[in-house]
Design a protein around this motif. Sequence first.
Motif, PDB file in Angstrom:
ATOM      1  N   SER A  54      51.578  17.514  48.193  1.00 55.98           N
ATOM      2  CA  SER A  54      51.304  18.585  49.158  1.00 55.98           C
ATOM      3  C   SER A  54      52.555  18.900  49.964  1.00 55.98           C
ATOM      4  CB  SER A  54      50.191  18.163  50.119  1.00 55.98           C
ATOM      5  OG  SER A  54      48.969  18.156  49.442  1.00 55.98           O
ATOM      6  N   GLY A  55      52.797  20.198  50.175  1.00 53.84           N
ATOM      7  CA  GLY A  55      53.947  20.621  50.956  1.00 53.84           C
ATOM      8  C   GLY A  55      55.266  20.485  50.238  1.00 53.84           C
ATOM      9  N   PHE A  56      55.240  20.082  48.966  1.00 52.06           N
ATOM     10  CA  PHE A  56      56.483  19.898  48.220  1.00 52.06           C
ATOM     11  C   PHE A  56      56.421  20.607  46.869  1.00 52.06           C
ATOM     12  CE2 PHE A  56      59.412  16.687  45.932  1.00 52.06           C
ATOM     13  CZ  PHE A  56      60.534  17.457  46.169  1.00 52.06           C
ATOM     14  N   MET A  57      55.773  19.990  45.858  1.00 51.84           N
ATOM     15  CA  MET A  57      55.806  20.592  44.528  1.00 51.84           C
ATOM     16  C   MET A  57      54.725  20.030  43.618  1.00 51.84           C
ATOM     17  SD  MET A  57      57.132  18.308  42.155  1.00 51.84           S
ATOM     18  CE  MET A  57      56.869  16.600  42.569  1.00 51.84           C
ATOM     19  N   ALA A  58      54.521  20.746  42.477  1.00 52.12           N
ATOM     20  CA  ALA A  58      53.657  20.310  41.379  1.00 52.12           C
ATOM     21  C   ALA A  58      54.530  20.150  40.148  1.00 52.12           C
ATOM     22  CB  ALA A  58      52.569  21.347  41.111  1.00 52.12           C
ATOM     23  N   GLN A  59      54.458  18.978  39.516  1.00 49.32           N
ATOM     24  CA  GLN A  59      55.299  18.692  38.348  1.00 49.32           C
ATOM     25  C   GLN A  59      54.447  18.473  37.113  1.00 49.32           C
ATOM     26  OE1 GLN A  59      58.357  15.780  39.017  1.00 49.32           O
ATOM     27  NE2 GLN A  59      58.475  15.212  36.863  1.00 49.32           N
ATOM     28  N   GLY A  60      54.878  19.071  36.002  1.00 54.39           N
ATOM     29  CA  GLY A  60      54.221  18.917  34.712  1.00 54.39           C
ATOM     30  C   GLY A  60      55.250  18.978  33.602  1.00 54.39           C
ATOM     31  N   ALA A  84      70.914  30.710  43.624  1.00 55.64           N
ATOM     32  CA  ALA A  84      69.482  30.680  43.912  1.00 55.64           C
ATOM     33  C   ALA A  84      69.186  29.389  44.657  1.00 55.64           C
ATOM     34  CB  ALA A  84      68.673  30.752  42.622  1.00 55.64           C
ATOM     35  N   LYS A  85      68.079  29.390  45.385  1.00 59.28           N
ATOM     36  CA  LYS A  85      67.698  28.231  46.196  1.00 59.28           C
ATOM     37  C   LYS A  85      66.270  27.814  45.877  1.00 59.28           C
ATOM     38  CE  LYS A  85      70.751  29.362  50.044  1.00 59.28           C
ATOM     39  NZ  LYS A  85      71.799  28.541  49.517  1.00 59.28           N
ATOM     40  N   PHE A  86      65.957  26.581  46.231  1.00 63.91           N
ATOM     41  CA  PHE A  86      64.601  26.075  46.038  1.00 63.91           C
ATOM     42  C   PHE A  86      63.711  26.566  47.175  1.00 63.91           C
ATOM     43  CE2 PHE A  86      66.679  23.386  42.988  1.00 63.91           C
ATOM     44  CZ  PHE A  86      65.728  23.284  41.979  1.00 63.91           C
ATOM     45  N   GLU A  87      63.030  27.689  46.903  1.00 61.56           N
ATOM     46  CA  GLU A  87      62.105  28.333  47.836  1.00 61.56           C
ATOM     47  C   GLU A  87      60.688  28.178  47.276  1.00 61.56           C
ATOM     48  OE1 GLU A  87      63.140  29.654  50.604  1.00 61.56           O
ATOM     49  OE2 GLU A  87      65.286  29.833  50.246  1.00 61.56           O
ATOM     50  N   ARG A  88      59.699  28.613  48.023  1.00 62.89           N
ATOM     51  CA  ARG A  88      58.327  28.624  47.520  1.00 62.89           C
ATOM     52  C   ARG A  88      58.276  29.421  46.212  1.00 62.89           C
ATOM     53  NH1 ARG A  88      52.917  28.364  48.322  1.00 62.89           N
ATOM     54  NH2 ARG A  88      51.702  30.254  47.955  1.00 62.89           N
ATOM     55  N   GLY A  89      57.691  28.832  45.168  1.00 64.03           N
ATOM     56  CA  GLY A  89      57.564  29.498  43.874  1.00 64.03           C
ATOM     57  C   GLY A  89      58.721  29.251  42.924  1.00 64.03           C
ATOM     58  N   GLU A 111      56.763  24.750  48.879  1.00 64.63           N
ATOM     59  CA  GLU A 111      57.495  25.095  50.102  1.00 64.63           C
ATOM     60  C   GLU A 111      58.993  25.034  49.820  1.00 64.63           C
ATOM     61  OE1 GLU A 111      55.959  26.084  52.793  1.00 64.63           O
ATOM     62  OE2 GLU A 111      53.936  25.541  52.139  1.00 64.63           O
ATOM     63  N   PRO A 112      59.813  25.678  50.633  1.00 64.41           N
ATOM     64  CA  PRO A 112      61.269  25.559  50.469  1.00 64.41           C
ATOM     65  C   PRO A 112      61.710  24.094  50.593  1.00 64.41           C
ATOM     66  CG  PRO A 112      60.739  27.324  52.003  1.00 64.41           C
ATOM     67  CD  PRO A 112      59.453  26.582  51.737  1.00 64.41           C
ATOM     68  N   SER A 113      62.687  23.713  49.768  1.00 63.88           N
ATOM     69  CA  SER A 113      63.236  22.356  49.799  1.00 63.88           C
ATOM     70  C   SER A 113      64.747  22.429  49.621  1.00 63.88           C
ATOM     71  CB  SER A 113      62.606  21.490  48.707  1.00 63.88           C
ATOM     72  OG  SER A 113      61.241  21.265  48.981  1.00 63.88           O
ATOM     73  N   PRO A 114      65.467  22.777  50.696  1.00 64.03           N
ATOM     74  CA  PRO A 114      66.913  22.973  50.587  1.00 64.03           C
ATOM     75  C   PRO A 114      67.674  21.736  50.125  1.00 64.03           C
ATOM     76  CG  PRO A 114      66.151  23.300  52.867  1.00 64.03           C
ATOM     77  CD  PRO A 114      64.951  23.074  52.024  1.00 64.03           C
ATOM     78  N   VAL A 126      57.907  31.817  40.124  1.00 59.13           N
ATOM     79  CA  VAL A 126      56.574  32.392  40.002  1.00 59.13           C
ATOM     80  C   VAL A 126      56.632  33.782  40.632  1.00 59.13           C
ATOM     81  CG1 VAL A 126      54.161  32.219  40.728  1.00 59.13           C
ATOM     82  CG2 VAL A 126      55.422  30.157  40.047  1.00 59.13           C
ATOM     83  N   ILE A 127      56.240  34.807  39.861  1.00 59.65           N
ATOM     84  CA  ILE A 127      56.246  36.167  40.396  1.00 59.65           C
ATOM     85  C   ILE A 127      54.829  36.706  40.626  1.00 59.65           C
ATOM     86  CG2 ILE A 127      58.547  36.730  39.544  1.00 59.65           C
ATOM     87  CD1 ILE A 127      57.148  38.357  37.288  1.00 59.65           C
TER      88      ILE A 127
END
Length: 162
Positions: A54-60, A84-89, A111-114, A126-127
């Motif tokens: 939660s609040g970070f990412m989903a990995q598969g 590019a940066k690690f933003e939501r999506g 969520e963003p993870s700079p 994700v668009i």
Amino acid sequence: MSENTTEDLIYMDVPAGRVVIRLRPDIAPKAAERIRTLAEQGFYDNVPFHRVISGFMAQGGDPTGTGMHGSDLPDLPAEFTTKAKFERGTIGMARTADPNSANSQFFIMFEPSPHLDGQYTIVGEVIEGMENVDKIKRGAGGSGTVSDPDRIARMRPAGAEG
């Protein structure tokens, strides 16, 4: 939509619905080609989201669901970028401590993870359908390991819907 744009789209169906991904061959050509190739082969069908925080990412992307495996194809070289940066999506390629170990696993940012910027390959974004990613079953504890995880029902390049 131009032909070139369509080639970079991937449709991923998760329990909550469709997610549309735009690959980024402009910044990660090898990783984008790998995701497209594996999606064409049906590699990702029924593969679990084994690690979801939660609040970070989903990995598969690991068919065994352990996070320890990938495809039979060789690992990829790192394709880090400052464009590019690690933003939501944002979708990044998962790897081990070796920067040149990405293979088939990927993660989608909630969520963003700079702190990930310039440390992991950004392969896409994700668009459409981020609300469906938000509904992926979360894991427990800091590791995010998911028991009875949600799975990718089907993942194919746009135009390969047949």
